[in-house]
Design an enzyme around this catalytic site. Structure first.
Site, PDB file in Angstrom:
ATOM      1  CG  ASP A   1      97.613  50.095  79.317  1.00 44.66           C
ATOM      2  OD1 ASP A   1      98.159  49.072  79.603  1.00 44.66           O
ATOM      3  OD2 ASP A   1      97.306  51.245  80.209  1.00 44.66           O
TER       4      ASP A   1
ATOM      5  CD  GLU B   1      96.901  45.464  80.539  1.00 44.13           C
ATOM      6  OE1 GLU B   1      97.325  44.678  81.600  1.00 44.13           O
ATOM      7  OE2 GLU B   1      96.544  46.246  80.467  1.00 44.13           O
TER       8      GLU B   1
END
EC number: 2.4.1.18
Length: 646
Positions: A308, A361
């Site tokens: 993330d 990401e």
């Protein structure tokens, strides 16, 4: 198990190279002189004293003071008689004499919220039955295989009539069967590390080694993953090494001073999220995080991690107001320690699990994210294509009347489609916090909204790159994601939503059947434009191919509600073609303007190709053609100058 952590493990931990540190630290069932109990070990270098408190001593740590076993602050204690399932915390006496009560950073199980204690848990003894999956995974290239991901938040995918969540074991049949039926290859789970606040969705964790107790026990989650694998479904989990929550029982000032976070608030604070960044300059933090990545693969057989907010790791000033900006030792904005951590993370994971999925990401233009570390890259093997996602959603939200002026949003992604190994994501972040659902982003009346969404999905499936769709998008969830309620499954009682659901299922199954849609995803040889220039009519035509040069698909997408009864396209081969798929089919809620039977090419040059087809091009539709009979043509005679004879 030794009752005291060994000197070699302690040395490696403090060097940042103990990559299974969860075996040394935390609470482990052990035996001493014939008596069973638990060995506790914790890193707290600034503490004056550390005690273990829990059910077993009525939360009075006076008789259970830990021994310091390394000069760098690891404490250990064996407590006889402690049993699995009992609750505990560390009572830390800070250098200032203050008492802190902290959950175990390495705990394998946590008390169900709103409780904050850790629980004794052994992860041994589960009998895995996914050997066939593991063997198949090891024998295949992740790059040349289909990868179509269904992104799920377990707490809101589906709930029981009384509002209760499904357990891991219930989801092992309910969710897994659904994903298999819908034709997805993988499930991606929003973070499952223990977290105190439901609406953080797991992105602000307190227990990095504790699979959340919201849905059951650690072995219940093992059963869920095992069932996924037996059904041929891979499991990816979102993982958050960038920051952690500030709750008192968590990592924040763990021993009374900054420990897992940086001591400089300018480096520690994440003001945009109200969290704290990990201090990657501390070797012990590196050991903690890399061990955690491997832990999910070691103990839960997770197939990969979606890392993330990589942008927040790469840059020191990500999300900070300009008046708080700082520079690194070279005068730049790059977070040098975090970059070194990411490279070490990926190098270590792939050394242990060569077939793992490590997905970044990353919303930046940082180069070589998916290049090997030895070639100067960050070492991931996939990156989310956030540029494609932003351009496509901006384009699709534009009224079709104005789309000709935005045609570049459709075609620009092909300029860099092979610069990284990409996943095309339509994720949870795009359908929450007032952004509207995918269906409701689409312009027009009800019919046009669905038609627009169908052509978006069709174009996405044809575009190079692996695929990801957040739950609810597959049946046209009309409301945006409500992160405290389950999906609006009742919408499947309406024809339009039921047709959309069938469309996505059939599109997914087509994807699995056609190697041209995935085998050369990351190679320019797998894609060719036929016509990117029909801006006036908002039509794109392109070709996908597999390793077999004659295994091709011709994909035509019409992004306006205008029907073209005869639209000519150049094709790669003379012969006969069939319409393989049409998003305008009546069964999908379309107008039913199909290309039936076999279509024969004409010897009419078009789009810089020798042969062409006249097709019916429906409104707001994606249509896919495949050659079924290729006609071998003699090359035209040429003069010595290379020109064709008249």
């Amino acid at each position: 198990m030794s009752l005291i952590p060994g000197p070699e493990d302690l040395y490696l931990f403090h060097e940042g190279n103990l990559f299974r540190s969860y075996r040394m630290l935390g609470a482990h069932l052990a035996e001493s002189e014939g008596e069973r109990g638990v060995r506790f070990a914790v890193w707290a270098p600034h503490a004056r004293e550390v005690r273990v408190v829990g059910d077993f001593n009525c939360w009075d740590g006076s008789g259970h003071t830990m021994q310091k076993v390394s000069t760098w602050g690891v404490w250990s204690l064996f407590v006889p008689g402690v049993r699995e399932g009992e609750y505990y915390k560390y009572e830390i006496v800070t250098s200032a004499g203050t008492l802190l009560y902290k959950a175990d950073p390495y705990a394998f199980w946590s008390e169900l919220k709103p409780g904050t204690a850790s629980r004794i848990c052994s992860l041994d003894g589960y009998e895995w039955t996914d050997q066939e999956w593991q063997a198949r995974k090891a024998s295949q290239s992740v790059y040349r295989s289909p990868l179509n991901i269904y992104e799920v938040h377990l707490g809101t995918w589906k709930k029981k009539p009384d509002g209760a969540c499904y357990s891991y074991r219930e989801l092992a049949s309910e969710l897994v069967d659904y994903v298999k039926e819908m034709g997805y290859t993988h499930i991606e789970l929003l973070p499952l590390a223990e977290h105190p606040y439901d609406r953080s969705w797991g992105y602000q964790a307190t227990g990095y080694y504790s699979v959340t107790s919201r849905f059951g026990t650690p072995k219940d989650f093992m059963y869920f993953v095992d069932c996924c694998h037996r059904a041929g479904i891979g499991v990816i989990m979102d993982w958050v090494p960038g920051h952690f929550v500030k709750d008192e029982h968590g990592l924040r000032q763990f021993d009374g001073q900054p420990l897992y976070e940086h001591s400089d608030p300018a480096l520690a604070e994440k003001p945009e999220w109200g969290t704290l960044a990990f201090d990657f300059s501390k070797p012990e933090v590196v050991s903690f995080l890399i061990s955690n990545a491997l832990f999910w693969m070691d103990m839960y057989h997770i197939d990969g991690l979606r890392v993330d907010a990589v942008a927040s790791l790469l840059y020191l000033n990500f999300g900070k107001p300009r008046d708080q900006w700082i520079k690194n030792v070279n005068g730049g904005d790059e977070n040098l320690e975090a970059i070194a951590f990411l490279k070490k993370l990926n190098r270590t994971v792939f050394a242990c699990y060569p077939d793992a999925l490590m997905m970044a990401e990353d919303s930046t233009a940082w180069p070589l994210v998916t290049a090997p570390v030895d070639d100067g890259g960050l070492g991931f093997n996939y990156k989310w294509n956030m540029g494609w996602m932003n351009d496509m959603l901006k384009y699709m939200e534009t009224d079709p009347y104005f789309r000709p002026g935005s045609h570049g949003l459709l075609t620009f992604s092909f300029m860099y489609a092979f610069s990284e190994n990409y996943v095309l994501p339509l994720s949870h972040d795009e359908v929450v916090h007032g952004k509207k659902s995918l269906l409701n982003k689409m312009p027009g009346d009800y019919w046009r909204k669905f038609a627009n969404l169908r052509v978006l999905f069709g174009y996405m499936m044809g575009h190079p790159g692996k695929k990801l769709l957040f739950m609810g998008g597959e049946f046209g969830q009309f409301d945006e994601w409500k992160d405290l309620e389950d999906l609006d499954w009742e919408m499947l009682g309406y024809d339009s939503h039921r047709s959309m659901h069938r469309y996505v299922r059939d599109l997914n199954r087509l994807y699995l059947r056609e190697p041209a849609l995935w085998e050369l995803d990351h190679q320019p040889e797998g894609f060719a434009w036929i016509d990117p220039h029909d801006q006036r009519q908002s039509v794109t035509t392109f070709m996908r191919s597999s390793g077999n040069p004659e295994d091709v698909l011709v994909i035509v997408c019409n992004f306006t509600p205008v029907y073209h009864a005869k639209y000519r396209i150049g094709v790669p081969f003379a012969g006969e073609y069939v319409e393989l798929f049409n998003s305008d089919a009546g069964e999908y809620g379309g107008s039913g303007k199909l290309n039936e039977g076999r279509l024969r090419t004409e010897d009419v040059p078009w789009h810089d190709r020798q042969d062409s087809l006249h097709i019916s091009l429906p409104p707001l539709a994606a249509v896919i053609f495949k050659p079924v009979k290729i006609k071998r043509k003699r090359p035209k005679a040429t003069t010595r100058k290379g020109k064709a004879d008249a």
